[in-house]
Enzyme design. Structure first.
Site, PDB file in Angstrom:
ATOM      1  CG  ASN A 168      -7.216  32.825  81.753  1.00  0.00           C
ATOM      2  OD1 ASN A 168      -6.393  32.446  82.063  1.00  0.00           O
ATOM      3  ND2 ASN A 168      -7.385  34.185  82.111  1.00  0.00           N
ATOM      4  CD  GLU A 169     -11.544  32.182  74.813  1.00  0.00           C
ATOM      5  OE1 GLU A 169     -12.351  32.465  75.405  1.00  0.00           O
ATOM      6  OE2 GLU A 169     -11.335  33.322  74.049  1.00  0.00           O
ATOM      7  N   PRO A 170     -12.176  28.690  78.387  1.00  0.00           N
ATOM      8  CG  PRO A 170     -14.149  28.046  76.748  1.00  0.00           C
ATOM      9  CD  PRO A 170     -13.298  29.139  76.907  1.00  0.00           C
ATOM     10  CB  SER A 172      -8.376  28.567  81.873  1.00  0.00           C
ATOM     11  OG  SER A 172      -8.364  29.129  80.574  1.00  0.00           O
ATOM     12  CB  THR A 187     -13.144  34.285  72.230  1.00  0.00           C
ATOM     13  OG1 THR A 187     -13.288  33.901  72.973  1.00  0.00           O
ATOM     14  CG2 THR A 187     -12.165  35.940  71.994  1.00  0.00           C
TER      15      THR A 187
END
Ligand code: F6R
Length: 635
Positions: A168-170, A172, A187
């Site tokens: 869940n990247e920035p 989310s 990532t």
């Protein structure tokens, strides 16, 4: 000993922990935390078995949970059964088949499932190969399966440098469901070594959503190593924000962070302890407090006033030492000033001056330890150059071959050149070389883009990297080939990233080189960072050898300096030696880094980091340099 699973439900924090909005337990070592957690999970599994009930675990991949899985396997060997356990993994790279060496399916089987008795049908890992038009339904089905299994009893998490949990990247949302997402650049860069180059890292993944994770009954997030320290602080002490999905755990009733001491260093209670209680104002503590104050106020050290101290929570420092800002400022200013030196090996005839290195012996044996061939160049090319120029006996010791980071194309090109040479020589006397080149090309072809390199290919890749390291060394004044040694530590040659294990043989090799060089100064790296990272293992190999050498005469008079690798930052107050660089020296460093053409990574960011440190020193009121290489003294 605090019971971890019990503590997930406790919100009462001590005064020391008052900045922490998610309960955080700090362990000296990750192994200690993992042993305890595994024991508690085992107890839960046993208890449920007696009640004829299942346990549903949410599992993570990556380096972080590896020691935890090793503990579970150990407990299984002692009799723990996983027959009543159901697992759901957080995520999978999109596009990877189960047998891909970097698929999370493969990872989980290698690390855990192949070594325990969990029924196959109880294992759930998102499938990275579902077609695009089926992804939506597939993700829906994954969510439903969790619900049908009774919901997650316990979710295990790691945290990425972007603050992600799962993938869940920035951006989310707190209620995001299982879905397909695009991976953040950071990532992908972090996974580049595993995939032998960032270009091979998938761009997207299927991940449980933040919402899916938040529905778990209990959540345990683990983080090890100094490279996680900043993001741990932001997630635990910062505001809840969708830019750091781990910060949402602050809103969960039963979430907890388990961190080792390196990952805890940026929490207020450790970094700025005077903000959460009374402290014993030692000199390093005063330095740290004043530098922080200057950074917060945005003022050079010498301009800080009594009011600045009072208004920013450091009034007690002045009161308890019964002094004025003016005097403290001068002391700390001088201390920082004295970290700056253009003589990283010490300066002749300056015995009575406060300098980071000793003046004597004038000519020192300097050992520079370099985990992978590019690390020391990235960390300290400018300093190496000065040490050589100032007449020290510098030995650059490259600990591992680094062959896993070399791209196939470099090996292929090399084989191609041999074949062309053989044609030019019209075959005469070139039979062996031709055969060699053919084998390289065949073995590269056979393993495909992501397969595991054969020993022959790894050897060639290592040799290519040796050549590049020599070229880079040349740029830093290490023209003489005796000044560079390649140890090819055995642990690296048989493993892959995240799966290395040190052996006695590695320690022996390190011991031999220490006793051969008999160093007066050692430069090393890997002291912070994920304990299972390659750099950390190289540091551990050095550390164990160092311990074994404690009776050697050379050790009584040896300083160890720590330089930072490419993924760990340094705080200004931690710097004990700052070696400045001119614009020309920085350009020379860039040139040295450019010699590493066969590898991919974020090496090129390092000159930028050196410039950042110089800017921070400048803001504190020090002289303005183009760049600075920073070192901590290891005690
Ligand atoms: C893995 C996962 C990720 C990792 C995180 C940290 O399933 O979901 O969130 O936990 O990227 O990775 P490591 O542990 O390798 O530092």
């Amino acid at each position: 000993m605090t019971d971890i699973l019990e503590a997930t439900g406790q919100k009462q924090l001590t005064q020391q922990e008052r900045f922490e909005k998610t309960r955080t337990l700090v362990f000296t070592e990750s192994s200690e935390a993992c042993r305890q957690l595994a024991k508690e999970v085992a107890d839960l599994i046993e208890k449920r078995r007696k009640e004829n009930r299942k346990v549903v675990l949410g599992l993570a991949t990556g380096s972080t949970p590896v020691p935890f899985y090793r503990q579970l396997v150990r407990l299984h060997k002692k009799g723990l059964s996983f027959s009543n356990v159901i697992t759901f993994n957080l995520d999978e790279y999109y596009g990877l088949t189960q047998d891909h060496p970097e698929s999370y399916y493969r990872f989980m089987h290698d690390q855990l499932f192949d070594h325990i008795d969990i029924p196959k049908e109880n294992i759930n890992i998102p499938d990275g190969t579902v077609s695009l038009d089926e992804v939506y339904d597939y993700c829906h089905g994954y969510e439903r399966a969790i619900v049908e299994a009774g919901g997650l009893d316990l979710q295990i998490l790691g945290i990425g440098r972007t603050g992600h949990i799962g993938f869940n990247e920035p951006g989310s949302a707190v209620d995001s469901p299982t879905r397909m997402i695009t991976l953040d650049r950071v990532t992908r860069a972090d996974a580049a070594a595993d995939f032998l180059g960032i270009a091979n890292v998938p761009r997207s993944a299927i991940t449980m959503g933040v919402g899916t994770i938040m529905k778990a009954d209990r959540i345990v997030l683990m983080a090890w190593g100094g490279n996680k320290a900043s993001i741990v602080r932001d997630a635990v002490e910062g505001p809840v924000t969708d830019q750091i999905s781990a910060s949402f755990l602050q809103q969960h009733e039963k979430a907890i962070f388990l961190v080792d001491s390196a990952a805890a260093t940026r929490l207020t209670r450790f970094q700025y302890p005077w903000l959460v209680g009374s402290v014993n104002w030692t000199a390093p503590m005063i330095k740290r407090a004043v530098i922080r104050l200057a950074e917060e106020v945005g003022s050079p050290i010498l301009k800080l006033t009594d009011e600045d101290y009072n208004e920013h929570g450091v009034g007690e420092l002045l009161a308890s030492t019964n002094t004025e800002a003016y005097h403290v400022n001068i002391d700390v200013f001088n201390e920082v000033q004295h970290t700056i030196t253009g003589w990283p090996g010490g300066k002749k005839d300056t015995e009575n001056e406060p300098r980071p290195e000793r003046a004597k012996p004038v000519q020192k044996n300097v050992l520079v330890l370099c985990p992978e061939p590019s690390d020391a160049i990235v960390g300290m090319a400018g300093t190496i150059d000065r040490l050589v120029e100032q007449g020290h006996n510098v030995r650059l010791v490259v600990q591992t071959s680094g062959n896993l980071r070399v791209r196939d194309v470099s090996a292929r090109n090399f084989a191609g050149v041999i074949l062309e040479m053989a044609v030019l020589a019209q075959g005469k006397g070139w039979e062996n070389q031709r055969q060699y080149a053919d084998s390289i090309l065949e073995e590269l072809e056979e393993k495909g883009e992501f397969g595991i390199d054969s020993a022959l290919v790894r050897r060639l890749k290592g040799l290519i990297l040796r050549g590049e390291a020599r070229d880079a060394g040349d740029v830093c004044g290490l023209e003489d080939s005796d000044r560079i040694s390649f140890l090819d530590l055995p642990f690296y040659e048989t493993g892959r990233y995240r799966r290395f294990r040190l052996s006695e043989e590695d320690i022996e090799v390190m011991k031999k080189i220490l006793n051969e060089v008999k160093p007066h100064s050692i430069f090393a790296t890997g002291h912070v960072g994920d304990p299972s990272s390659m750099q950390a293992l190289c540091f551990r190999a050095f550390f164990e050898a160092w311990e074994d050498c404690k009776d050697q005469a050379w050790r009584k008079d040896c300083y160890v300096w720590l330089y930072r690798g490419k993924d760990s930052d340094v705080s200004t107050h931690e710097i004990d030696m700052a070696v400045p660089m001119s614009p020309d020296q920085l350009e020379q460093k860039r040139e040295a880094i450019r010699k590493f053409q066969s590898i991919t990574g974020d090496e090129f960011d390092s000159p930028f980091d050196n410039q950042q440190i110089a800017k921070e020193y400048d803001k504190l009121g020090m002289a303005e340099y183009e760049a600075i290489e920073a070192f901590e003294r290891w005690t």
